[in-house]
Design an enzyme around this catalytic site. Structure first.
Site, PDB file in Angstrom:
ATOM      1  N   CYS A 139      -3.688  -0.850  -7.792  1.00  0.00           N
ATOM      2  CA  CYS A 139      -2.600  -1.738  -7.357  1.00  0.00           C
ATOM      3  C   CYS A 139      -2.467  -2.975  -8.243  1.00  0.00           C
ATOM      4  O   CYS A 139      -1.405  -3.576  -8.315  1.00  0.00           O
ATOM      5  CB  CYS A 139      -2.799  -2.157  -5.912  1.00  0.00           C
ATOM      6  SG  CYS A 139      -2.693  -0.755  -4.783  1.00  0.00           S
ATOM      7  N   HIS A 198       2.306  -7.833  -5.011  1.00  0.00           N
ATOM      8  CA  HIS A 198       2.169  -6.377  -4.949  1.00  0.00           C
ATOM      9  C   HIS A 198       2.561  -5.938  -3.546  1.00  0.00           C
ATOM     10  O   HIS A 198       2.155  -6.547  -2.560  1.00  0.00           O
ATOM     11  CB  HIS A 198       0.716  -5.982  -5.264  1.00  0.00           C
ATOM     12  CG  HIS A 198       0.370  -4.612  -4.788  1.00  0.00           C
ATOM     13  ND1 HIS A 198       1.125  -3.520  -5.131  1.00  0.00           N
ATOM     14  CD2 HIS A 198      -0.619  -4.167  -3.962  1.00  0.00           C
ATOM     15  CE1 HIS A 198       0.599  -2.452  -4.547  1.00  0.00           C
ATOM     16  NE2 HIS A 198      -0.455  -2.819  -3.836  1.00  0.00           N
ATOM     17  N   ASN A 231       4.178   1.550  -0.724  1.00  0.00           N
ATOM     18  CA  ASN A 231       3.284   0.986  -1.737  1.00  0.00           C
ATOM     19  C   ASN A 231       3.263   1.937  -2.936  1.00  0.00           C
ATOM     20  O   ASN A 231       2.757   3.048  -2.832  1.00  0.00           O
ATOM     21  CB  ASN A 231       1.882   0.832  -1.125  1.00  0.00           C
ATOM     22  CG  ASN A 231       0.849   0.284  -2.104  1.00  0.00           C
ATOM     23  OD1 ASN A 231       1.073   0.289  -3.312  1.00  0.00           O
ATOM     24  ND2 ASN A 231      -0.278  -0.153  -1.588  1.00  0.00           N
TER      25      ASN A 231
HETATM   26  C1  LIG Z   1      -3.614   0.816   6.908  1.00  0.00           C
HETATM   27  C2  LIG Z   1      -3.257  -0.193   7.958  1.00  0.00           C
HETATM   28  C3  LIG Z   1      -1.758  -0.289   8.093  1.00  0.00           C
HETATM   29  C4  LIG Z   1      -3.836   0.303   9.290  1.00  0.00           C
HETATM   30  O1  LIG Z   1      -3.565  -0.638  10.279  1.00  0.00           O
HETATM   31  P1  LIG Z   1      -4.713  -1.045  11.290  1.00  0.00           P
HETATM   32  O2  LIG Z   1      -4.124  -1.992  12.245  1.00  0.00           O
HETATM   33  O3  LIG Z   1      -5.891  -1.505  10.477  1.00  0.00           O
HETATM   34  O4  LIG Z   1      -4.979   0.305  12.010  1.00  0.00           O
HETATM   35  P2  LIG Z   1      -6.340   1.112  12.147  1.00  0.00           P
HETATM   36  O5  LIG Z   1      -6.654   1.810  10.873  1.00  0.00           O
HETATM   37  O6  LIG Z   1      -7.376   0.205  12.748  1.00  0.00           O
HETATM   38  O7  LIG Z   1      -5.912   2.174  13.203  1.00  0.00           O
HETATM   39  C5  LIG Z   1      -5.501   1.814  14.517  1.00  0.00           C
HETATM   40  C6  LIG Z   1      -5.163   3.067  15.291  1.00  0.00           C
HETATM   41  O8  LIG Z   1      -3.946   3.629  14.745  1.00  0.00           O
HETATM   42  C7  LIG Z   1      -4.168   4.999  14.386  1.00  0.00           C
HETATM   43  N1  LIG Z   1      -3.352   5.309  13.213  1.00  0.00           N
HETATM   44  C8  LIG Z   1      -3.687   5.248  11.916  1.00  0.00           C
HETATM   45  N2  LIG Z   1      -2.661   5.598  11.156  1.00  0.00           N
HETATM   46  C9  LIG Z   1      -1.640   5.894  11.988  1.00  0.00           C
HETATM   47  C10 LIG Z   1      -0.326   6.319  11.799  1.00  0.00           C
HETATM   48  N3  LIG Z   1       0.192   6.508  10.567  1.00  0.00           N
HETATM   49  N4  LIG Z   1       0.451   6.525  12.874  1.00  0.00           N
HETATM   50  C11 LIG Z   1      -0.018   6.326  14.104  1.00  0.00           C
HETATM   51  N5  LIG Z   1      -1.275   5.917  14.359  1.00  0.00           N
HETATM   52  C12 LIG Z   1      -2.074   5.709  13.319  1.00  0.00           C
HETATM   53  C13 LIG Z   1      -5.644   5.091  14.105  1.00  0.00           C
HETATM   54  O9  LIG Z   1      -6.095   6.414  14.250  1.00  0.00           O
HETATM   55  C14 LIG Z   1      -6.209   4.158  15.133  1.00  0.00           C
HETATM   56  O10 LIG Z   1      -6.242   4.848  16.361  1.00  0.00           O
HETATM   57  P3  LIG Z   1      -7.485   4.619  17.389  1.00  0.00           P
HETATM   58  O11 LIG Z   1      -7.435   3.163  17.752  1.00  0.00           O
HETATM   59  O12 LIG Z   1      -7.162   5.532  18.516  1.00  0.00           O
HETATM   60  O13 LIG Z   1      -8.708   4.990  16.615  1.00  0.00           O
HETATM   61  C15 LIG Z   1      -3.835  -1.576   7.646  1.00  0.00           C
HETATM   62  O14 LIG Z   1      -5.223  -1.580   7.797  1.00  0.00           O
HETATM   63  C16 LIG Z   1      -3.506  -2.025   6.254  1.00  0.00           C
HETATM   64  O15 LIG Z   1      -2.354  -2.195   5.919  1.00  0.00           O
HETATM   65  N6  LIG Z   1      -4.523  -2.273   5.432  1.00  0.00           N
HETATM   66  C17 LIG Z   1      -4.327  -2.695   4.070  1.00  0.00           C
HETATM   67  C18 LIG Z   1      -3.813  -1.540   3.309  1.00  0.00           C
HETATM   68  C19 LIG Z   1      -3.463  -1.891   1.925  1.00  0.00           C
HETATM   69  O16 LIG Z   1      -2.963  -2.937   1.664  1.00  0.00           O
HETATM   70  N7  LIG Z   1      -3.723  -0.951   1.069  1.00  0.00           N
HETATM   71  C20 LIG Z   1      -3.380  -1.051  -0.277  1.00  0.00           C
HETATM   72  C21 LIG Z   1      -4.259  -2.013  -0.942  1.00  0.00           C
HETATM   73  S1  LIG Z   1      -3.587  -2.453  -2.351  1.00  0.00           S
END
Ligand SMILES: CC(C)(COP(=O)(O)OP(=O)(O)OC[C@H]1O[C@@H](n2cnc3c(N)ncnc32)[C@H](O)[C@@H]1OP(=O)(O)O)[C@@H](O)C(=O)NCCC(=O)NCCS
Length: 335
Positions: A115, A261, A291
């Site tokens: 990224c 980004h 992304n």
């Molecule tokens: C990925 C991201 C959106 C996930 O959001 P989050 O609030 O951390 O969610 P979690 O991973 O804790 O998951 C929460 C719940 O949603 C569920 N879930 C995950 N992806 C899902 C989706 N696409 N649709 C529905 N539910 C989903 C999980 O299984 C989890 O369920 P549970 O509570 O029953 O176990 C977030 O962590 C994020 O944006 N992180 C940074 C990512 C990033 O910037 N990446 C690139 C770096 S450059």
């Protein structure tokens, strides 16, 4: 020592729009979850049967950037290409650009910084121009994620985020050292490499071993500890923007346009709030493209410029954070 400045910008995204509702037909997800957590409404995924790849999309964006720079491919002295999804394991995509654009046999360098790839790539190009080694450099960021994502419910935490696309710019020599790229700032912290990773195929875990392991082994899909990445991203984004501003004696209020980004709209909004930026001082397009990793900053910069949101004399800040971890910023006096 010279400065460098951007004189041409271009972008290319595949035609195929994939909405959140489309994804909910492939896996257990829904529009509300994706929008609430990431801000993403749709992304572009390359459709089978097209000739789009990281290299060919990069070439399409590059042609536009070169034309807008008022140059021809024969004026380009060097190519820097950032991607984590190259057409070949090796060689990298840079050499393909030399061929696809039928350019003279100029050097081509590939940057593998995920990224942060475009920020690293533009910094590398800037150094070559500063020293006088090259005059015009083509810098490209392109990604073809969609073919490498786990599009089942198992992969939903990662696959809903990523999109395909490419952007490019031409950097040229600037004699006035108060114009163009003023400084670049690069960082890494490799102890977190496994927090956002495609672990295989790697030379220590090669294709026959993956095939032999069967369903058990999904190390070829991206793995992300989303919460961990999020927490580090907001801290590092802020630090590296401040580092760039301080280096140039600028304050937060001096930012005319911040291009972060496009990792997650919530990260960008956190930064916007922290730096007290108005909606006119930050540009986001993750809603449309997801992304696109190494392509995201350059696609966003190109769109901001196309929409007339960047003017001569503006203080433009590029900032990125991603797998590695790597992060960086670029401070530009737009010329
Ligand atoms: C990925 C991201 C959106 C996930 O959001 P989050 O609030 O951390 O969610 P979690 O991973 O804790 O998951 C929460 C719940 O949603 C569920 N879930 C995950 N992806 C899902 C989706 N696409 N649709 C529905 N539910 C989903 C999980 O299984 C989890 O369920 P549970 O509570 O029953 O176990 C977030 O962590 C994020 O944006 N992180 C940074 C990512 C990033 O910037 N990446 C690139 C770096 S450059």
């Amino acid at each position: 020592m010279y400065n460098s400045k951007i004189i041409g910008l271009g972008k290319y995204v595949p035609e195929n729009v994939v909405t959140n509702d489309d994804l909910s037909k492939m896996m257990d997800t829904n529009d509300a979850w994706i929008q609430e957590r990431t801000g993403i409404q749709e992304r572009r995924w390359i459709k089978e049967g097209t000739d789009d790849t990281s290299a060919t999309m990069g070439a399409k964006a590059a042609r536009i950037a070169i034309e807008r720079a008022g140059l021809t491919k024969d004026d380009i002295d060097f190519i820097v290409f950032a991607t984590l999804s190259p057409d070949y394991y090796f060689p990298g995509c840079g050499v393909q650009i030399q061929d696809l654009l039928d350019m003279p046999t100029v050097g081509a360098l590939d940057v593998r910084n995920q990224c942060s790839g475009f920020v690293y790539a533009i910094s590398v190009a800037d150094q070559f121009i500063k020293t006088g080694m090259y005059k015009n450099i083509l810098v490209i960021g392109a990604e073809y994620h969609s073919n490498g994502l786990d599009k089942t419910t198992r992969g939903r935490g990662v696959s809903v985020i990523f999109g395909d696309g490419a952007g490019a710019c031409v950097l040229t020599r600037e004699e006035d050292n108060k114009k163009g790229i003023l400084s670049t700032h690069l960082h890494s912290e490799g102890k977190y490499a496994d927090k956002l990773v495609v672990a295989s195929p790697s030379i220590k875990h090669w294709v026959p071993e993956i095939i032999e392991a069967g369903e058990e082994d999904i190390s070829y899909y991206p793995y992300m500890d989303g919460t961990f990445v999020f927490k580090h991203a907001v801290v590092r984004f802020s630090e590296v923007i401040v580092e760039g501003l301080e280096k140039n004696g600028l304050q937060k209020e001096d930012i005319d346009m911040l291009i972060p980004h496009q990792a997650n709209l919530r990260i960008a909004q956190f930064i916007q709030k922290k730096f007290r930026l108005s909606d006119d001082q930050i540009f986001n397009n993750i809603m449309k493209y997801g992304n696109t990793t190494a392509a995201s900053v350059i696609i966003a910069l190109t769109e901001a410029w196309e929409e007339g949101k960047i003017k001569t004399g503006d203080n433009v800040v590029l900032a990125a954070f991603g797998s590695g971890f790597t992060w960086g910023s670029v401070i530009i006096k737009w010329a």
